[in-house]
Design an enzyme around this catalytic site. Structure first.
Site, PDB file in Angstrom:
ATOM      1  N   THR A   1       0.834  -1.195   0.000  1.00  0.00           N
ATOM      2  CA  THR A   1       0.000   0.000   0.000  1.00  0.00           C
ATOM      3  C   THR A   1       0.867   1.243   0.000  1.00  0.00           C
ATOM      4  O   THR A   1       2.061   1.196   0.299  1.00  0.00           O
ATOM      5  CB  THR A   1      -0.898   0.063   1.249  1.00  0.00           C
ATOM      6  OG1 THR A   1      -0.098   0.439   2.388  1.00  0.00           O
ATOM      7  CG2 THR A   1      -1.575  -1.252   1.519  1.00  0.00           C
ATOM      8  N   ASP A   2       0.271   2.378  -0.296  1.00  0.00           N
ATOM      9  CA  ASP A   2       0.910   3.646  -0.008  1.00  0.00           C
ATOM     10  C   ASP A   2       0.730   3.934   1.483  1.00  0.00           C
ATOM     11  O   ASP A   2       0.040   3.206   2.205  1.00  0.00           O
ATOM     12  CB  ASP A   2       0.313   4.757  -0.873  1.00  0.00           C
ATOM     13  CG  ASP A   2       1.306   5.881  -1.130  1.00  0.00           C
ATOM     14  OD1 ASP A   2       2.221   6.073  -0.297  1.00  0.00           O
ATOM     15  OD2 ASP A   2       1.166   6.586  -2.147  1.00  0.00           O
ATOM     16  N   TYR A   3       1.324   5.009   1.933  1.00  0.00           N
ATOM     17  CA  TYR A   3       1.418   5.349   3.357  1.00  0.00           C
ATOM     18  C   TYR A   3       0.026   5.450   4.000  1.00  0.00           C
ATOM     19  O   TYR A   3      -0.774   6.308   3.637  1.00  0.00           O
ATOM     20  CB  TYR A   3       2.146   6.685   3.472  1.00  0.00           C
ATOM     21  CG  TYR A   3       2.746   7.015   4.808  1.00  0.00           C
ATOM     22  CD1 TYR A   3       4.110   6.874   5.025  1.00  0.00           C
ATOM     23  CD2 TYR A   3       1.966   7.491   5.843  1.00  0.00           C
ATOM     24  CE1 TYR A   3       4.688   7.199   6.243  1.00  0.00           C
ATOM     25  CE2 TYR A   3       2.520   7.815   7.071  1.00  0.00           C
ATOM     26  CZ  TYR A   3       3.888   7.667   7.268  1.00  0.00           C
ATOM     27  OH  TYR A   3       4.444   7.994   8.479  1.00  0.00           O
ATOM     28  N   THR A   4      -0.272   4.551   4.917  1.00  0.00           N
ATOM     29  CA  THR A   4      -1.527   4.472   5.694  1.00  0.00           C
ATOM     30  C   THR A   4      -2.769   4.278   4.825  1.00  0.00           C
ATOM     31  O   THR A   4      -3.887   4.554   5.263  1.00  0.00           O
ATOM     32  CB  THR A   4      -1.739   5.712   6.607  1.00  0.00           C
ATOM     33  OG1 THR A   4      -1.980   6.879   5.806  1.00  0.00           O
ATOM     34  CG2 THR A   4      -0.552   5.946   7.518  1.00  0.00           C
TER      35      THR A   4
END
Length: 759
Positions: free
Chosen positions: A284-287
């Site tokens: 995933t991307d950040y969070t």
């Protein structure tokens, strides 16, 4: 098991026993089967966890919260930790103090170079030089791997037709054909032909998918489009990267068909894995998992299960997998098979990187001291940067400047080394880089003097300037605008020529740096108006991370050079072009609009049923504006040179072709000017009649050539059925018989056209 793998590899490299791809796959499968048979559920889920480290310093890793998680097998990798010593200490925890001694993978945002920083990706795309693009990624991989990094969150291949979106700076512009070529070059540059070599890194293609089409150009915003548009315009670079063997993909923040990409099974499983046959892992991307809650998809447990079931393998920072998957498994919301599959993909990536053979393979201190920011790497970055600058206007032939007289360098971007590398240069060492002013001083000699004044701040509003000047790029001057302007006029008063360094700071483009107004900020416009009133000849250097609106500048100044953000060696590269040591050769990879109101504006558009005639302005009941024409300020593919190029007539090898045939289109290009130079010859094709509406033209070939003055070269493009295919309304990739136009020229507007028929 491990000894057998090492021995087989030894035999293979000694040429005694060739190891086929099938054999390597079988060896990897056996190794991972054996390892996973020993893993607990918690350890499997731990491999799916990618926390951020902060800046762990030597000695701190042993006592930090991260250290405890690593010892318990709750971490699969870490990212944005810089330095061999720090990484070695953390890796040591994993392979010496955790139960199964599974190594960590270390990633970083090595977006356009490591300490040797290359031009921002958008600028790099303006070189149209695939060898240079690949070389930049190869050097970035070499430097990053020498400092302990084995995984880069690059390339970003999102197509963007809206320059209000700040992350246009990280991508390759508006065109799927050019974007796909760059995606292939970047993946191969990072990964090479053998990921087990310790000077390669695993690529991570981002952001899957459609992130560059966010509504209103506002970052993280909604994306909504037809599947037909996805496949024809936005998917080709992702598919090219997947088929080039990229080891990982990163999900995007936006929704796709109303479902966030991180939880979208159609996107991650049906398209990426099944349709394209890709077999790497998805992070995933950040969070991004936690953010699906804000999208309205449920609590953290719900969205974590959604992500895993969709085909997401690794959770960056959100703690969704490590915190909820055990409970979801007990409640039947995820299967053990899904957890095993995600874990296997992470372990396979580590295996392919050779981390099981040697967890410290990227942690040689000797390499770090010898291979980072070397003279050779800097020379290559400087050479490549000069290829990316786009000369928009040079009406009086003011460029190249002569190395004599007094030059007044004026503008807020003239004396800032920190803004030269551009956004997302997280490993940059600003203290090692030059500002443009100091680079020009080094060029000065007995016959040339350089004087400097800042002239203005970036803009009048200090708060907005601060929003776009983060991470050590702040250059706000406390003096009043009048003081700054008066100093500039005094410096310019006895100069022979003015070089104005204006535009954006590096952080005015990039993530979370969307702009609603793409014109030159107020303070800089006043500065240019005052400088123009002096009557001195002026060279405008425009720094930007996107296609900006330069209509006023084009109307008021005769010499415009877009220098984007050229990397750590940008200052010297700019001087190379200013003084004629290099001849500008960049071509726009995104259309430059006359007004923000025209956006999105792109060359490969569909016709309407009521198209405006070429060259016309307002005509009632046609597709146009009341207050402006439809044309861009500068078209896709545009860029001038210090020399001139003459195109001879187009020649076709035939006017009809069958589905198994090819047609060759040739043109003679002559350097008819006074300088040696490079030209990018571009080929476009139009399908005149189709089962669905087809674009007015599409880039289907390009070649960058070098010509001595007076030299002629023949450029030949081959057209086969593959170049004529598109996705129809059933999403079948087909060609259709009929008439086609082929266009060749120096940009998408100024072309010659001939026709042929596909039978």
């Amino acid at each position: 098991m491990k000894v057998k793998i090492l021995f087989a590899s030894f035999l293979f490299f000694m040429g005694i026993q060739p190891m086929s791809a099938q054999t390597r796959q079988q060896e990897m499968d056996r190794f991972i089967d054996n390892l996973m048979s020993q893993m607990t559920l918690q350890e499997k889920i731990g491999q799916l966890n990618l926390p951020v480290t902060g800046d762990i310093v030597t000695g701190q890793a042993k006592s930090s919260d991260i250290a405890g998680k690593i010892r318990r097998g709750e971490v699969g990798g870490l990212f944005n930790l810089k330095g061999v010593e720090k990484i070695r200490e953390v890796q040591k925890l994993a392979v010496e103090q955790s139960r199964l001694k599974i190594p960590l993978i270390f990633g970083m945002d090595v977006i356009h170079g490591y300490e040797t920083v290359f031009p921002i990706p958008f600028a790099l795309s303006c070189s149209w030089d695939m060898a240079a693009v690949e070389r930049s990624a190869r050097i970035a991989a070499q430097e990053a791997s020498a400092d302990g990094i084995s995984w880069t969150f690059s390339p970003m291949v999102d197509i963007s037709r809206d320059p209000r979106w700040g992350r246009m700076s990280e991508g390759n512009g508006e065109d799927p054909y050019l974007g796909a070529a760059i995606a292939r070059a970047m993946v191969h540059g990072y990964q090479g032909d053998d990921l087990t070599l310790n000077n390669t890194v695993m690529a991570c293609v981002k952001h899957f998918a459609l992130y560059g089409a966010a509504e209103a150009g506002r970052d993280y915003n909604t994306v909504d489009m037809s599947h037909w548009r996805m496949f024809n315009y936005y998917f080709p670079p992702y598919e090219a990267a997947a088929k080039a063997g990229a080891g990982s993909f990163m999900t995007s923040f936006n929704v796709v068909d109303g479902i966030p990409a991180t939880g979208n099974k159609w996107l991650l499983t049906d398209v990426l894995r099944k349709r394209w046959g890709w077999d790497g892992f998805v992070v995933t991307d950040y969070t991004a998992i936690a953010e699906m809650t804000a999208h309205g998809l449920g609590d953290l447990q719900t969205v974590s299960a959604l992500a895993l079931n969709a085909g997401t393998d690794m959770d960056m920072v959100a703690d969704g997998f490590v915190g909820t998957l055990e409970q979801s498994l007990r409640e039947g919301k995820v299967s053990e098979e899904s957890i095993n599959q995600a874990c296997r993909r992470i372990l396979e990536a580590k295996y392919k990187l050779g981390l099981f053979d040697d967890p410290y393979r990227y942690l040689d201190k000797k390499r770090a001291s010898k291979e980072i920011y070397t003279a050779d790497n800097r020379a290559e970055a400087r050479r490549i940067a000069a290829e990316t600058f786009v000369l928009l206007k040079n009406d009086d032939g003011l460029l190249p400047l002569q190395k004599k007289g007094k030059i007044a360098l004026i503008g807020p971007l003239a004396n800032t080394s920190a803004n030269m590398p551009g956004t997302w240069s997280v490993a940059a060492a600003f203290e090692k880089y030059k500002s443009l002013y100091y680079a020009m001083l080094e060029r000065a000699g007995n016959d040339m003097t350089v004087v400097y004044a800042k002239g203005s701040n970036i803009m009048d509003d200090a708060k907005i300037e601060a929003n776009g000047s983060m991470f050590g790029r702040e250059i706000r001057d406390p003096r009043s605008s009048e003081e700054l302007l008066n100093e500039a006029l005094a410096v310019a008063s006895d100069a022979d020529v003015i070089v104005a360094a204006i535009g954006e700071t590096s952080e005015m483009s990039g993530e979370s740096s969307s702009r609603s107004d793409l014109t030159l900020p107020d303070a800089q416009k006043r500065l240019l108006e005052a400088l123009k009133s002096t009557g001195k000849p002026i060279v405008l250097l425009n720094f930007s991370g996107r296609a900006t609106v330069m209509t006023w500048e084009a109307a008021n100044f005769n010499t415009l050079l877009n220098v984007w953000f050229g990397g750590s060696e940008a200052a010297d590269a700019i001087c190379d072009v200013l003084f004629g040591d290099k001849v500008p050769s960049g071509k726009l990879s995104a259309t430059m609009p006359k007004s923000v109101g025209q956006i999105p504006l792109y060359y490969n558009h569909l016709n309407t049923g009521r198209p405006l005639k070429d060259g016309a302005w307002f005509t009632k009941f046609t597709s146009n504006y009341l207050d402006i024409d439809n044309d861009p300020l500068y078209p896709f593919g545009y860029g001038l040179s210090y020399t001139t190029f003459h195109y001879g007539p187009l020649r076709l090898s035939g006017t009809t072709m069958g589905k198994n045939d090819v047609i060759r289109v040739s043109v003679d290009v002559t350097n008819s000017g006074n300088y040696d130079g490079d030209e990018v010859v571009q080929m476009y094709i139009r399908d005149l009649v189709g089962s669905v509406s087809r674009p007015v033209k599409e880039l289907k070939g390009f070649e960058r050539i070098s010509l001595k003055k007076g030299e002629t070269k023949t450029v030949t493009f081959t057209i086969d059925e593959e170049k004529l295919k598109f996705y129809n309304s059933q999403l079948e990739f087909v060609s259709e018989p009929g008439e086609f136009e082929v266009m060749v020229g120096p940009n998408s507007r100024d072309v010659q056209t001939v026709s042929f028929t596909l039978q």
